[in-house]
Design a protein around this motif. Structure first.
Motif, PDB file in Angstrom:
ATOM      1  N   ARG A 161      -2.995  -0.216   7.055  1.00  0.00           N
ATOM      2  CA  ARG A 161      -1.957   0.862   6.726  1.00  0.00           C
ATOM      3  C   ARG A 161      -0.981   0.974   7.768  1.00  0.00           C
ATOM      4  O   ARG A 161       0.221   1.259   7.302  1.00  0.00           O
ATOM      5  CB  ARG A 161      -2.701   2.176   6.126  1.00  0.00           C
ATOM      6  CG  ARG A 161      -3.269   2.262   5.148  1.00  0.00           C
ATOM      7  CD  ARG A 161      -4.283   3.505   4.833  1.00  0.00           C
ATOM      8  NE  ARG A 161      -5.519   3.394   5.953  1.00  0.00           N
ATOM      9  CZ  ARG A 161      -6.415   4.227   5.927  1.00  0.00           C
ATOM     10  NH1 ARG A 161      -6.415   5.248   4.989  1.00  0.00           N
ATOM     11  NH2 ARG A 161      -7.470   4.146   6.780  1.00  0.00           N
ATOM     12  N   GLY A 165       1.658   4.286   7.282  1.00  0.00           N
ATOM     13  CA  GLY A 165       0.795   4.379   6.227  1.00  0.00           C
ATOM     14  C   GLY A 165      -0.141   5.625   6.007  1.00  0.00           C
ATOM     15  O   GLY A 165      -0.674   5.930   5.062  1.00  0.00           O
ATOM     16  N   ASN A 205      -9.193   1.734   5.004  1.00  0.00           N
ATOM     17  CA  ASN A 205      -8.264   1.682   4.072  1.00  0.00           C
ATOM     18  C   ASN A 205      -8.612   1.673   2.671  1.00  0.00           C
ATOM     19  O   ASN A 205      -7.695   2.046   1.611  1.00  0.00           O
ATOM     20  CB  ASN A 205      -7.420   0.278   4.474  1.00  0.00           C
ATOM     21  CG  ASN A 205      -6.444   0.115   3.435  1.00  0.00           C
ATOM     22  OD1 ASN A 205      -5.579   0.993   2.851  1.00  0.00           O
ATOM     23  ND2 ASN A 205      -5.905  -1.168   3.037  1.00  0.00           N
TER      24      ASN A 205
END
Length: 221
Positions: A161, A165, A205
């Motif tokens: 990410r 993110g 993630n």
């Protein structure tokens, strides 16, 4: 030393006898990729359209529709607590490339393992991808993430990410996930599964693309 310990990360895709043509995003067969996911939307279809379950459900349906249009094989394990409205939505998808299963054992981990195992048994699937269908941006990256596995360059690919993110995550969640990632990376490096100088993997993630090999699947956390 098991196969995961020998091959985790990057491995050579070259042959001593003949050159192997590398697949590209344009040339790979989407049916070689099995997407495995679980759903739990107990209040989907109820109350406020912008409630958590309704928003997550709509995102999941969008991901599913696009994934099937793009030709991937999909296994979706539906938790028994999901609403009837959610299950009815899924029945609108009539294709052999979608496998719907009721979850057998309770718990998030059990559901994920069930989905991955079912995806691994689909004829022709070479990559099992575990993800969450609310993460709609992942659908656009499926081919890119699967290619290193299909080309023999890796046995596990984990999406990252990055800082951007996670910038909208609650502070406590962000710190906890970063701490857990640090712990996991330290473990795999200590075991020699990841080079010391390799960039950290984003284990939390929730998206992993794994070579469809029983010895690797069973070793992947």
């Amino acid at each position: 030393m098991n196969k995961l310990e020998k091959n985790f990360g990057i491995e050579s895709g070259k042959s001593e006898n003949k050159r192997v043509e590398k697949l590209t995003e344009e040339s790979l067969d989407p049916k070689t990729i099995g997407l495995a996911t679980t759903t739990l939307y107990p209040k989907y279809g109820e109350g406020d359209p912008n409630s958590v379950d309704n928003v997550r459900g709509r995102l999941g349906l969008g991901f599913l529709k696009k994934a099937l249009e793009d030709g991937y094989r999909v296994v979706m394990v539906v938790d028994g607590q999901s609403s009837d409205a959610w299950k009815k939505e899924l029945q609108n998808f009539t294709t052999q490339r979608l496998i719907l299963e009721e979850q057998i054992e309770p718990g998030l981990s059990a559901g994920r393992q069930q989905a991955m195992e079912s995806a691994s048994k689909i004829s022709g699937v070479k990559v099992v991808a575990e993800t969450e269908f609310e993460k709609v941006d992942i659908e656009k990256q499926v081919k890119k993430l699967a290619l290193p596995v299909l080309n023999g360059e890796a046995v596990v690919v984990i999406a990252n990410r990055g800082e951007q993110g996670m910038e909208n995550y609650p502070t406590a969640q962000k710190k906890e996930e970063q701490k857990s990632n640090d712990r996991a990376n330290a473990i795999v490096k200590k075991r020699g599964l990841l080079p010391e100088n390799a960039p950290p993997l984003d284990w939390w993630n929730g998206t992993r693309f794994i070579k469809n090999d029983p010895e690797i699947l069973i070793c992947t956390p």
